[in-house]
Design an enzyme around this catalytic site. Sequence first.
Site, PDB file in Angstrom:
ATOM      1  N   SER A  38      41.715  -0.306   6.680  1.00  0.00           N
ATOM      2  CA  SER A  38      42.922  -0.322   7.832  1.00  0.00           C
ATOM      3  C   SER A  38      44.287  -0.127   7.170  1.00  0.00           C
ATOM      4  CB  SER A  38      42.983  -1.707   8.629  1.00  0.00           C
ATOM      5  OG  SER A  38      41.605  -1.774   9.142  1.00  0.00           O
TER       6      SER A  38
HETATM    7  N1  SAM Z   1      37.756  -4.290   7.628  1.00  0.00           N
HETATM    8  C1  SAM Z   1      37.651  -2.992   7.000  1.00  0.00           C
HETATM    9  C2  SAM Z   1      38.150  -2.816   5.732  1.00  0.00           C
HETATM   10  O1  SAM Z   1      38.885  -3.773   5.134  1.00  0.00           O
HETATM   11  O2  SAM Z   1      38.105  -1.771   5.237  1.00  0.00           O
HETATM   12  C3  SAM Z   1      37.872  -1.764   8.000  1.00  0.00           C
HETATM   13  C4  SAM Z   1      37.295  -1.499   9.078  1.00  0.00           C
HETATM   14  S1  SAM Z   1      37.159  -0.165   9.734  1.00  0.00           S
HETATM   15  C5  SAM Z   1      38.515   0.123  10.478  1.00  0.00           C
HETATM   16  C6  SAM Z   1      36.099  -0.466  10.992  1.00  0.00           C
HETATM   17  C7  SAM Z   1      34.627  -0.906  10.609  1.00  0.00           C
HETATM   18  O3  SAM Z   1      33.779  -1.536  11.843  1.00  0.00           O
HETATM   19  C8  SAM Z   1      33.753   0.349  10.345  1.00  0.00           C
HETATM   20  O4  SAM Z   1      33.265   0.190   8.908  1.00  0.00           O
HETATM   21  C9  SAM Z   1      32.641   0.486  11.454  1.00  0.00           C
HETATM   22  O5  SAM Z   1      31.468   0.769  10.768  1.00  0.00           O
HETATM   23  C10 SAM Z   1      32.621  -1.239  11.644  1.00  0.00           C
HETATM   24  N2  SAM Z   1      31.864  -1.573  12.973  1.00  0.00           N
HETATM   25  C11 SAM Z   1      32.097  -0.785  14.210  1.00  0.00           C
HETATM   26  N3  SAM Z   1      31.278  -1.295  15.066  1.00  0.00           N
HETATM   27  C12 SAM Z   1      30.492  -2.365  14.566  1.00  0.00           C
HETATM   28  C13 SAM Z   1      29.680  -3.280  15.003  1.00  0.00           C
HETATM   29  N4  SAM Z   1      29.264  -3.524  16.081  1.00  0.00           N
HETATM   30  N5  SAM Z   1      29.474  -4.217  13.825  1.00  0.00           N
HETATM   31  C14 SAM Z   1      29.619  -4.208  12.745  1.00  0.00           C
HETATM   32  N6  SAM Z   1      30.655  -3.416  12.110  1.00  0.00           N
HETATM   33  C15 SAM Z   1      30.853  -2.390  12.982  1.00  0.00           C
END
Ligand code: SAM
Length: 222
Positions: free
Chosen positions: A72
Amino acid sequence: MSIDFKKFSGTGMTSDSSREKLILILKGEGIKNSKVLRSMQLIPRHIFVDEAISSKAYDNTALPIGKSQTISHPMIVAKMTEIIMAYEPRRVLEIGTGSGYQASILSLLVDKVYTIERIEYLHNKSKKIFQKIGIKNIYSKYADGNTGWPQKAPFDAIIITAGATHIPDVLLDQLSSNNGILVSPIESNGKQYLKSIVKSQDKYNEKIHGKVNFVPLLGGVS
Ligand code: SAM
């Protein structure tokens, strides 16, 4: 926690001075919590992205981390962290580990961080980075975060770092009733907004904190 952050001082575009410039930008954009700013200064964002793009790590922008996902935007990480830190949480659940950057920022601010990622490749990669830095208070799980982590509930704070169409009730159930705070991007009419919900006994107090742009919260694992 004693971590030797000097080991992660980069050079050129990844040097400490690039990080300091980012901190000035975050302050300029309204981030006031000095502990949050300190954590963002200490955690080396450049080690969470591939070396080929590490020169962009201290730009105030989201970056690709593989599997069509992103680390992010630093301002959003700072903002979401600042929102929950106002409630002084000690146990935090993050849904969407991604690169592990947000969890690492939190690890310097709270006692325990629980984080869930649905993509196995990212779960494994982030675990290695936590070990490399020497962070010991992050507990990570490869699973669908829509069901939370009931065995570890209640949480003082829950951060969802992917765009949800609604907040699953099961996550609200896992939030502390004593001013537990959940913060998440929420989609509405094709736009995404950052929303916080504070739970006090059985009452929920909601607030919108402006527009955001996150990858979607999906179901299942991959
Ligand atoms: N917090 C992260 C970082 O610091 O790099 C960035 C997150 S990225 C914007 C969103 C993440 O949410 C992705 O890695 C995606 O695979 C994960 N994601 C989406 N749906 C999810 C779910 N139902 N359970 C767990 N992770 C999920």
